[in-house]
Design an enzyme around this catalytic site. Structure first.
Site, PDB file in Angstrom:
ATOM      1  N   GLU A 278      -7.689  18.270  46.014  1.00 51.75           N
ATOM      2  CA  GLU A 278      -6.525  18.777  45.024  1.00 51.75           C
ATOM      3  C   GLU A 278      -6.970  20.183  45.206  1.00 51.75           C
ATOM      4  OE1 GLU A 278      -5.681  16.460  41.675  1.00 51.75           O
ATOM      5  OE2 GLU A 278      -5.921  18.504  40.434  1.00 51.75           O
ATOM      6  N   GLU A 281      -5.334  21.166  48.340  1.00 52.54           N
ATOM      7  CA  GLU A 281      -3.802  21.173  48.338  1.00 52.54           C
ATOM      8  C   GLU A 281      -3.302  22.241  47.504  1.00 52.54           C
ATOM      9  OE1 GLU A 281      -2.386  17.703  46.407  1.00 52.54           O
ATOM     10  OE2 GLU A 281      -0.465  18.047  46.421  1.00 52.54           O
ATOM     11  N   SER A 318       0.317  16.834  42.325  1.00 50.08           N
ATOM     12  CA  SER A 318      -0.432  16.907  43.223  1.00 50.08           C
ATOM     13  C   SER A 318      -0.219  15.381  43.872  1.00 50.08           C
ATOM     14  CB  SER A 318      -1.966  16.943  42.842  1.00 50.08           C
ATOM     15  OG  SER A 318      -2.835  16.211  43.838  1.00 50.08           O
ATOM     16  N   LYS A 357      -4.975   2.826  33.041  1.00 46.55           N
ATOM     17  CA  LYS A 357      -5.462   2.361  34.694  1.00 46.55           C
ATOM     18  C   LYS A 357      -5.351   1.263  34.845  1.00 46.55           C
ATOM     19  CE  LYS A 357      -7.502   6.262  35.566  1.00 46.55           C
ATOM     20  NZ  LYS A 357      -6.885   7.216  36.663  1.00 46.55           N
ATOM     21  N   GLU A 360      -1.983   1.469  36.645  1.00 44.36           N
ATOM     22  CA  GLU A 360      -2.127   2.108  37.905  1.00 44.36           C
ATOM     23  C   GLU A 360      -2.786   1.278  39.080  1.00 44.36           C
ATOM     24  OE1 GLU A 360      -3.909   6.610  38.729  1.00 44.36           O
ATOM     25  OE2 GLU A 360      -5.541   4.920  38.235  1.00 44.36           O
ATOM     26  N   GLU A 365       1.767   1.252  45.463  1.00 45.21           N
ATOM     27  CA  GLU A 365       1.035   2.370  46.222  1.00 45.21           C
ATOM     28  C   GLU A 365      -0.337   2.504  46.326  1.00 45.21           C
ATOM     29  OE1 GLU A 365       3.160   2.595  43.542  1.00 45.21           O
ATOM     30  OE2 GLU A 365       4.837   3.830  43.827  1.00 45.21           O
TER      31      GLU A 365
END
Lengths: 572, 414, 153
Positions: A278, A281, A318, A357, A360, A365
């Site tokens: 990150e 990035e 991000s 979570k 997620e 993905e």
């Protein structure tokens, strides 16, 4: 100061103190039910009523302010009878099959009934059984248990600005549900789980996945590994009877080993990895004119929120996966290679302070082989507590054990991911040194610490001053997102956490989380940071080794495949 | 004559839609006079008149007015025309027969308190009254009696109509405030009181339609003269909604102190078919049920306070010998089951259990224990509920247990 | 009137929600607020749909389900009850073959028992849409229903 008498005891209290507060300050217990610290005073359950001399009606102590000369009785026969009657009324419209409820022994209504000596109900049940909302992977709403205290609405509507839940209908038909009584879906709920953390009964709870973990642990053909999130080490102790803010990092490892996990790893390791990816990035976006401000991506509640409400700003977020998912990706690629195992035989469990979570982990993905989830099961802090209790482990006295290798070394920067401002501070520690090529004199960025809703700081990076901001709760996230959407955001980098206080205040943390408790957990997490020999992610030798032997370079091809992702609009 | 027409003096004599007709019949004389007075003088006159609120609770009107006058801007005045208490129709009849008197009373109070904005909250069932009040407001604005620079005295007061959408509890002050804010009508914790924190947390004064309609008369005759009407503790006249099993149902205006018996027999011409009276319910569903032998009771706030209820609305519902008290109680209680907002536990859960217990007793299945449970639960609901609904809904039960105990004993199993 | 036209008459403030809902409903032939309406209002006032449903489900004059062309509401409180409102209700049940809360198959009538209509001086009373009928007898009710049916033919 105000002078009053409670139960014949002379008491002094500050002006504007409620009777409830004054009583508690003097160790006089008045039972409550809808009342919850930090949330609005609702005065709805009427359980905390007291008798005030000269007044015919009873008054709720939670909402009545002390007055000079007041004479209060908190336990007169009239008061006790009223309280008991009210609890009986509530129980008559409640699915009181306690042993079939996950909140058994952890239920505020149950304890209250017990305290008031209710062993039978004068009123017949009037419960009209409704279907259970259990079609999502995260939260189960059983409104047959709901006592309409409204705490969840306070959290959802006021703290999180979501308004998924509200009061429908009125009188005996009143229910707390989403619009039209719909079930929760990823179209409108972020699964932050704050509703579940304040529910006094078992009306909203996380989807219990412990059985799936037991099954995996008992399956000899599986290699079951587990990762532990930063915030869990300062809260699991509390779940198991220790003081809030107890640091139990290596007790957690020991308990997990005892449960039978083949490898016990620290999510802090991939938190360090997140900082490297990150941070690079951010540098890349600043130097090459990428979309700014860049916003953090480690919080799944925030990602859900952005996908549902602010698809316009998804490019600002991000592309880094969260530490949980970076771990999952490595656990199904790098780890089996290193350990000479088949990826399909590896079963990855996460211990998270978070309910979102769970969502997620099962996103499409988050499957590097496009078939299997990288993280197989996510358990909340509370669920791990349950497993430890089931196993009869004496947690407080268990002998401490360090985390396993190969992800053994972690830094203080990763630990503070658990508190609001922590990701920002960790990133700044690295970005500053990488770009400026000089060592930080003071690595504590105190401006981004603390529990203020939106925090700001200014840092000099590569000769230019950049503004950064940190927000926690979705109400504050909304403020910053509006700015980004309208092009008026003055910031270069923004950290967003969904839950109050960050992950230490996550929706999967022990019940009874309040501002005071969150403060203790935050204090503990900065203590963990202080105690670490290495406190900057880019100085982590295991991270350096990982790049050397596997990932090669930040934002490289392998990183891109394993550690980065994309987002898509879910706006109606 | 037993009637004394003050508020109702124009009923049937003026065209309710014509401001000219109103003006011809003394209309707006009070406002003209009030505008020559100092605002505090107006509140002084209201205090001297000793008028108490006509919505049921009977709170002294000057206390609220003075509290609002002392409050900071912005502040609001609300006319409570959400007349949902069964057995009441007085506010509707005022609106339909003399709507300008309400506006005049509101403007006088706005001038006295400095409020610049007001609302008239009318229940949605009163479509006719809503139409009339909307036209009334427009006419008053056109003629300079409302809006900007009223009667060229440099004082502004704007009025908006808000329509109820079907909720009895919205008649309660804080529920009404929530409803005006566009929310479900669920009450708030008191204190703070509306005159401190009302609509959008700004000071708000809420009066009943009849209270506002009284103000012009107080200004015209002077507070002291007004106080001579009625009794020392309850001054002025009261509109009585008389209904049930009487020959002449209708709205009557009598001075306080008149007996209930006189209203039923002299104005209502007694019970149809000369049946005897089994019971009379006062005030509406939230009022007490009394037996025939108590009818000599005077209509008076002091007497009503004994019942802990909104008896003060002035409804009298006469029920003759053919009816069973349990049927009447069940209608009342089912009404509250339906109308409870659901916010506080005793009211939300309690009324259903009250209905269960009443049904059990009515059907001869109740025991002495059930009777005790009923009495206990009624007291708990009354003493612990958050707002006026639960605090008054039990009045008919509690009074029936006092005055009709034999009816219970006749049904209870031993 | 289209929903957008109705909305544009009101400031974008949530305090106008009830007024908006009442107007949208009264412009609907079937006396209800559709989920499309709720979505539009939600966007216009920038409030969650749950808040709109919360309001709609609280007030009895608002409905989220379609009703008949004529909504007949019969008062059943004490002043009407003691003046034999039961015979009025039974007459309606008899003529329409529906009960409280139901709608006729031809979607012409919905029957509801309602709270006091404030017409106790002329009890028993009922309301058909916005029109109030008082001093009812079963005979009067028969004529009212017949007239309403005739209007449709």
């Amino acid at each position: 100061m105000v002078n009053l008498k409670i139960n014949n005891i002379d008491i002094q209290a500050k002006e504007n103190t409620t009777i409830l507060e004054a009583a508690r300050q003097n160790h006089i217990d008045i039972p409550t039910l809808c009342n919850y610290p930090d949330l609005s005073i609702k005065s709805e359950c009427r359980v905390c009523v007291v008798e005030i001399n000269g007044q015919k009606k009873l008054h709720t102590s939670c909402s009545t302010v002390v007055k000079d000369g007041m004479v209060v009785k908190t336990n007169s026969p009239k008061v006790l009878n009223s309280r008991k009657t009210i609890i009986e009324l509530i129980l008559a419209n409640h699915d009181a099959n306690c042993t079939a409820c996950p909140k058994n022994y952890n239920c505020e209504l149950q304890s209250l009934a017990n305290k008031l000596g209710i062993d039978k109900n004068r009123f017949p049940t009037v419960l009209d059984i409704q279907p259970i909302d259990n079609e999502n992977p995260v939260l189960i709403r059983n409104i047959n248990r709901c006592i309409k205290c409204g705490r969840c609405i306070d959290m959802c509507k006021n703290v999180q600005s979501m308004g998924v839940l509200d009061v429908m209908g009125r009188s005996k038909d009143m229910k707390i549900t989403p619009a039209y009584g719909k079930f929760l879906t990823d179209e409108f709920c972020t699964y932050c789980g704050q509703c579940s953390s304040v529910c006094p009964v078992g009306a909203i709870i996380e989807n219990d996945d412990t059985d799936r973990v037991w099954e995996a642990l008992n399956n000899p053909s599986l290699h079951v590994i587990v990762q532990v999130a930063p915030a869990v080490r300062v809260s699991l102790g509390e779940e198991l009877g220790m003081e809030p803010g107890s640091i139990v990092t290596e007790k957690v490892v020991a308990a997990l080993k005892y449960l039978g996990f083949d490898g016990v790893f620290d999510t802090d390791f991939t938190a360090d990895l997140t900082i490297i990816e990150e941070g690079n990035e951010l540098i890349e976006r600043i130097t090459n004119g990428g979309t700014l401000p860049m916003m953090t991506s480690c919080c799944p509640g925030w990602i859900n929120f952005a996908e549902q409400k602010y698809p316009e700003i998804l490019d600002n977020i991000s592309s880094c996966k969260s530490p949980q998912q970076m771990f999952g990706a490595l656990a199904k690629s790098y780890y089996p290679k290193k350990m000479k195992l088949k990826p399909d035989d590896i079963f990855v469990v996460s211990i998270m302070p978070c309910t979102a979570k769970k969502y997620e982990a099962q996103r499409d993905e988050m499957k590097i082989d496009n078939v299997h989830s990288d993280v197989d099961v996510v358990l909340t802090t509370r669920e791990l507590g349950k497993m430890i209790r089931q196993m009869g482990i004496n947690f407080e006295n268990i002998e401490e054990v360090p985390f396993d290798k190969p992800f053994g070394i972690t830094t203080g920067a990763a630990a503070i991911f658990g508190a609001t401002g922590g990701v920002m501070e960790a990133a700044l520690r690295t970005v500053y040194e990488v770009v400026n090529k000089e060592e930080l004199t003071d690595i504590n960025f105190t401006a981004v610490r603390g529990t203020e809703g939106i925090k700001e700081a200014e840092v000099e990076i590569g000769g230019q001053k950049i503004k950064v901001a940190v927000a926690h709760t979705l109400e504050n996230a909304k403020t910053l997102s509006e700015q980004v959407k309208n092009g008026t955001s003055p910031y270069t980098f923004i950290e967003i956490m969904t839950c109050p206080g960050g992950c230490i205040g996550g929706g999967g943390q022990p019940y009874g989380t309040t501002k005071a408790v969150r403060d203790k957990r935050i204090e503990a997490i900065y203590q963990v940071d202080e105690n670490m020999p290495i406190r900057k992610s880019h100085k982590n030798p295991d991270i350096i080794a990982l790049y050397d032997e596997y990932l090669l370079k930040p934002l490289g091809k392998k990183s891109h495949h394993l550690l980065h992702t994309h987002y898509s609009s879910r706006k109606k | 004559m037993i009637q004394q027409k003050v508020i109702s003096k124009r009923f049937g004599k003026v065209d309710p839609l014509s401001i000219d007709s109103y003006i011809k019949f003394d209309g707006y004389n009070a406002l003209e006079k009030a505008l020559t007075m100092h605002p505090t003088q107006i509140i002084d006159e209201i205090e001297k008149s000793k008028i108490r609120g006509r919505g049921g609770a009977g709170f002294p009107a000057h206390i609220k007015a003075r509290a609002l006058a002392n409050a900071k801007q912005p502040k609001y005045i609300v006319c409570n025309a959400d007349e949902g208490e069964p057995g009441n129709f007085k506010d509707r009849i005022i609106m339909e027969n003399d709507p300008f008197s309400i506006l005049e009373g509101m403007v006088i109070l706005a001038y006295a308190t400095g409020a610049k904005k007001g609302y008239i909250y009318i229940r949605g069932e009163y479509q006719n009254a809503i139409k009339i009040m909307k036209m009334t407001i427009q006419n008053a604005i056109d003629k300079g009696y409302l809006g900007e620079n009223i009667l060229n005295k440099g004082f502004d007061f704007n009025l908006e109509i808000r329509t109820g959408a079907g909720s009895y509890v919205v008649g309660e002050e804080f529920s009404m405030i929530e409803s005006i804010e566009g929310k479900p009508g669920r009450s708030r914790v008191k204190p703070p009181y509306p005159t401190d924190k009302g609509i959008h947390d700004k000071p708000t004064l809420i009066n009943n339609v009849e209270t506002f309609a009284n103000f012009p008369h107080i200004i015209l005759m002077g507070g002291d003269n007004y106080a001579k009407i009625g009794t020392p503790s309850s001054t002025g006249t009261k509109l009585i909604s008389l209904s049930g099993n009487v020959k002449n149902k209708g709205l009557y205006e009598v001075p306080f102190g008149t007996s209930i018996r006189d209203v039923i027999f002299k104005l209502g011409d007694g019970v149809s078919y000369n049946r005897s009276i089994k019971m009379v319910q006062l005030g509406g569903a939230s009022g007490p049920i009394i037996p025939e032998y108590m009818l000599d009771m005077a209509i008076d706030f002091e007497r009503f306070e004994n019942f802990d209820s909104k008896t003060g609305t002035g409804a009298i519902i006469v029920i003759d010998e053919r009816f069973d008290i349990f049927d009447i109680l069940l209608i009342n209680m089912n009404f509250f089951v339906h109308q409870s907002c659901g916010k506080c536990a005793p009211c939300r859960e309690g009324h259903t259990q009250i209905v269960n217990l009443l049904n059990k007793i009515k059907n001869h299945r109740g025991t002495e224990q059930d009777l005790m449970s009923l009495e206990n639960l009624a007291n708990v609901i009354q003493q612990t509920s958050l707002c006026g609904l639960g605090q008054t809904s039990m009045t008919s039960i509690i009074s029936s247990l006092r005055y009709f105990r034999d009816d219970y004993f006749a049904k209870v199993r031993y | 009137m289209k929903i957008k036209e109705i909305l544009s008459k009101y400031p974008k403030e949530s305090e106008y929600l009830i007024e908006i809902l009442l107007e949208i409903q009264s412009s609907s032939k079937n006396h209800y607020i559709s989920s499309e309406d709720v979505e539009q209002i939600s966007k216009y006032l920038d409030i969650p749909e749950s808040q709109i449903c919360s309001v709609t489900s609280f007030y009895t004059l608002l409905s989220m389900n379609p009703k008949g062309r004529y909504v007949i509401q019969v008062c059943h409180d004490v002043p009407c009850f003691v003046n034999d409102t039961t015979s009025i209700y039974e007459k309606l049940v008899d003529m329409l073959a529906i009960e409280d809360g139901e709608t006729t198959e031809d979607n012409l009538f919905t029957l509801e028992i309602t709270e006091c209509l404030g017409c106790c001086n002329e009890a028993p009373a009922m309301r058909v849409n916005d029109q109030v009928y008082t001093s009812l007898t079963p005979k009067k009710v028969e004529k009212i229903v017949k007239d309403l049916r005739g209007e449709e033919k």
